[in-house]
Design an enzyme around this catalytic site. Structure first.
Site, short mmCIF file in Angstrom:
data_model
loop_
_atom_site.label_atom_id
_atom_site.label_comp_id
_atom_site.label_asym_id
_atom_site.label_seq_id
_atom_site.Cartn_x
_atom_site.Cartn_y
_atom_site.Cartn_z
N ASP A 43 0.80 -1.22 0.00
CA ASP A 43 0.00 0.00 0.00
C ASP A 43 0.84 1.28 0.00
OD1 ASP A 43 -2.61 -1.07 -0.14
OD2 ASP A 43 -2.47 -1.69 1.95
N TYR A 68 -9.71 -0.52 2.72
CA TYR A 68 -9.20 -0.47 4.10
C TYR A 68 -8.80 0.94 4.51
CZ TYR A 68 -8.73 -5.11 6.19
OH TYR A 68 -8.97 -6.31 6.82
#
Length: 696
Positions: A313, A397
């Site tokens: 990420d 998320y």
């Protein structure tokens, strides 16, 4: 009552903002960097324009004597893409207005930006083959505006290699505008060429999964329809009537005895620099640089294209690029100071994320306490903590990142995970084979890990430091032996890491393993042991990908809990500078640096400690449709660093000495003393004082 406070920015003699060398680039500087490149190289697309941090030697010389040493130049790192799709890395000197470096990159791809993600969502919904697949699942062409894509980097797919920027689109449906689309996953996966904006392939499973028809929502309207919200929650007010206890000068924060520079970049998000602690009037250096340098989220389903789901990420999207604009009273509570973030868009224009960083204080509970049962004497002192935080959203998320400073010199990193599970369609009565869990009818959430890599650049009373592995170990000698007759002896077994090859270790819960980062040149006058900070980290799962597996090759930094390397300028990112579509062959980043320098000395020298920690997530229905936060935390704690408890000078919340307890009229004396202490500790909060005293 929640509120914000303003910063004080130092000004140069010309009235303009005087930048600290580690400050992020301002919008003006971003525009200047783009202008310099555009004039020399023509029209380009911009992937990143960020601060090029000064060389450490030059920076430390300036920090030691800013009045006399040469101030490091303001330079910008530039990542650009030309019209052919070629990738360029550059360094631009903003003061000299010239390009210092300009290199064409081969075999790598830069990260995917928010603009790329938004464009991919648009592209897939307009593609005829995607429309056809939606029709097979019962979604008519007229409903394509209800179809959504979560674009991910493709990881690596040997069918396509890494010569072209690609994304994979995880597909969802939203029957009603307020529905949670993750309750309606689609069972196919388009692959998009990011540069040409075309769908080049669609992965389709051999056995099709039907589209779920049952919503699962978390918006207020649906909660009200299901019985409404709780009514037994009373207001909780956080106030600081006399203001905050910290001050901000530019991006340098002073709080209690701490001083820290707060940086921010598109990739790591918050970067903390030059952390010092004032000990009896002397500012002692602790850490030169702290950051979350990388993370990987490997999923545990080996079927179809799911092996490609192992998102980096930070390295593939950028924790800074994905950061939220924070809201007062929601994301942060109390007397808040915000710092903005500045980035570049594809066209080269500066963009601003307001309120990207939140700075505030919180009550930290009891700092220390003791009650003597013999005479009822007591002292209790409540603690305070400073929190520097940001939150970023990686598609489904949310990651809430909190850097927490405690009054006793402890630095804590806490990460809270929330948001929504990545979901996939499943047929009725389908066997998940243990790779996932049905969290809602027709909705499968796969097992996955969240592994973060903390980069620690220590400077404990100087830059020459050493790492010791510390294991709680039983003493030698069997039960009945002279040296350990009752078998109860145990001690802290310390193992020094002397070379890069030795500085690789896993976590061991059986020995309560910790790591001391120490300055062996300075011994504590009482204990005789080196001054140090202890890394305490208990949430350290192993990378659950077998050696040779794709995610294991790409995320070599996550194979062990600890790596120690000798400091080298430019070695910041443990998975490599450019992560998307890397195959892991050859290895990049930390594994590459270690292989090239395995015999290098790391004892009593300038070092970097890389620590991988995180959690394993086996989803459950309680995690859906939106997940309650799951926290994890680690500590950097002073050991043999201070002469004694460094917070004895924090005003107690309540204190009654043996003498006060015994003397006539002691009750009034104790209450009067408690009132004075309360005013010191709480700014005159009498009600808190009364609560503290009520039990004595």
């Amino acid at each position: 009552m929640a509120s914000t406070i303003e910063t004080t920015e130092p000004k140069a003699s010309n009235g303009f903002r005087q930048h600290h060398p580690l400050d992020p680039l301002s919008p003006t500087e971003i525009a200047r960097a783009v202008s310099i490149v555009r004039e020399a190289k023509g029209q380009l697309g911009y992937n990143a324009v960020t601060i090029a941090e000064p060389k450490k030697a030059q920076m430390t010389a300036w920090l030691a004597a800013p009045e006399h040493a040469e101030k490091p130049a303001r330079q910008a790192e530039v990542v650009a893409i030309d019209r052919t799709g070629a990738i360029w890395d550059g360094i631009v000197d903003l003061d000299a207005k010239m390009i210092l470096q300009w290199e064409k990159l081969e075999g790598v791809q830069p990260l995917i930006t928010m603009e790329d993600l938004i464009e991919t969502d648009r592209v897939v919904k307009a593609d005829l083959k995607v429309i056809e697949q939606c029709g097979i699942l019962g979604i008519p062409p007229s409903d394509m505006h209800k179809v959504y894509a979560d674009p991910w980097t493709i990881g690596y797919d040997e069918r396509f290699g890494n010569g072209t920027r690609l994304q994979q689109a995880l597909m969802y449906y939203r029957p009603h505008p307020d529905d949670c689309q993750y309750a309606f996953p689609l069972d196919f996966c388009p692959i998009v060429n990011t540069e040409t904006k075309q769908v080049i392939h669609i992965d389709i499973p051999e056995v099709r999964r039907p589209l779920n028809k049952i919503p699962s929502n978390y918006n207020p309207k649906d909660i009200e329809a299901e019985g409404g919200y709780r009514t037994d929650i009373k207001p909780l007010l956080v106030t600081q009537p006399q203001g905050v206890s910290f001050s901000i000068d530019g991006r340098e924060i002073s709080w209690q005895n701490f001083k820290v520079h707060v940086g921010f970049n598109y990739r790591e998000g918050i970067v903390l620099n030059n952390i010092t602690y004032k000990d009896k009037g002397t500012a002692r250096p602790l850490f030169y640089r702290l950051s979350l340098a990388e993370m990987v989220v490997p999923y545990g389903n080996p079927e179809m294209w799911h092996y490609r789901k192992h998102a980096f990420d930070l390295g593939e999207y950028g924790g800074g690029y994905m950061t939220n604009e924070l809201s007062l009273g929601c994301d942060c509570l109390g007397e808040i100071h915000y710092l903005d973030a500045f980035f570049v868009n594809r066209a080269g224009d500066p963009i601003t994320i307001k309120n990207a960083i939140c700075v505030h204080e919180e009550d930290a509970g009891i700092l220390f306490k003791h009650t003597d049962f013999r005479d009822n004497s007591v002292i209790v002192t409540r603690g305070r903590k400073l929190v520097i935080s940001h939150i970023f959203t990686a598609a489904n998320y949310e990651y809430c990142v909190y850097w927490i400073f405690h009054q006793d010199g402890t630095i804590q990193l806490e990460i809270k995970l929330t948001g929504i599970l990545n979901t996939y369609a499943m047929a009725p009565d389908e066997d998940t084979k243990g790779w996932g869990t049905q969290v809602h009818p027709g909705v499968n959430a796969h097992n996955h890990e969240h592994l973060f890599c903390l980069r620690i650049d220590p400077q404990l009373d100087g830059h020459n430091n050493t790492v010791f592995q510390v294991d709680a170990t039983m003493g030698d000698g069997e039960v009945g032996s002279k040296e350990n007759y009752h078998g109860n002896a145990f001690y802290a077994k310390k193992t020094k890491y002397s070379t890069v090859a030795e500085g690789i270790a896993d976590y061991n819960g059986d020995t309560s393993r910790t790591w001391d980062i120490a300055n062996t040149n300075k011994l504590h006058p009482v204990s005789g042991k080196p001054v140090s900070y202890k890394l305490v980290s208990r949430e350290v799962p192993r990378l659950l990908i077998k050696d040779g597996g794709l995610a294991s090759k790409r995320a070599g930094f996550a194979k062990h809990a600890i790596h120690v390397t000798k400091y080298t300028d430019g070695q910041i990112y443990p998975a490599g500078r450019h992560v998307p579509q890397s195959s892991g062959e050859p290895s990049r980043g930390l594994p590459e640096w270690i292989a090239a320098n395995s015999s290098e000395n790391i004892d009593n020298t300038d070092i970097v400690v890389w620590h991988t920690f995180g959690l394993v997530h086996f989803p459950a229905p309680e995690d859906f449709p939106v997940m309650p936060v799951e926290p994890m935390s680690l500590l950097l704690r002073p050991r043999h660093f201070f002469l004694r408890n460094p917070v004895l000078d924090v005003p107690p919340s309540f204190s009654a000495t043996p003498t006060q307890v015994r003397e006539p009229g002691s009750k009034k004396q104790v209450v009067d003393a408690a009132d004075r202490l309360s005013r010191l500790a709480f700014g005159g909060a009498a009600r808190q004082q009364e609560t503290c005293c009520s039990g004595h």
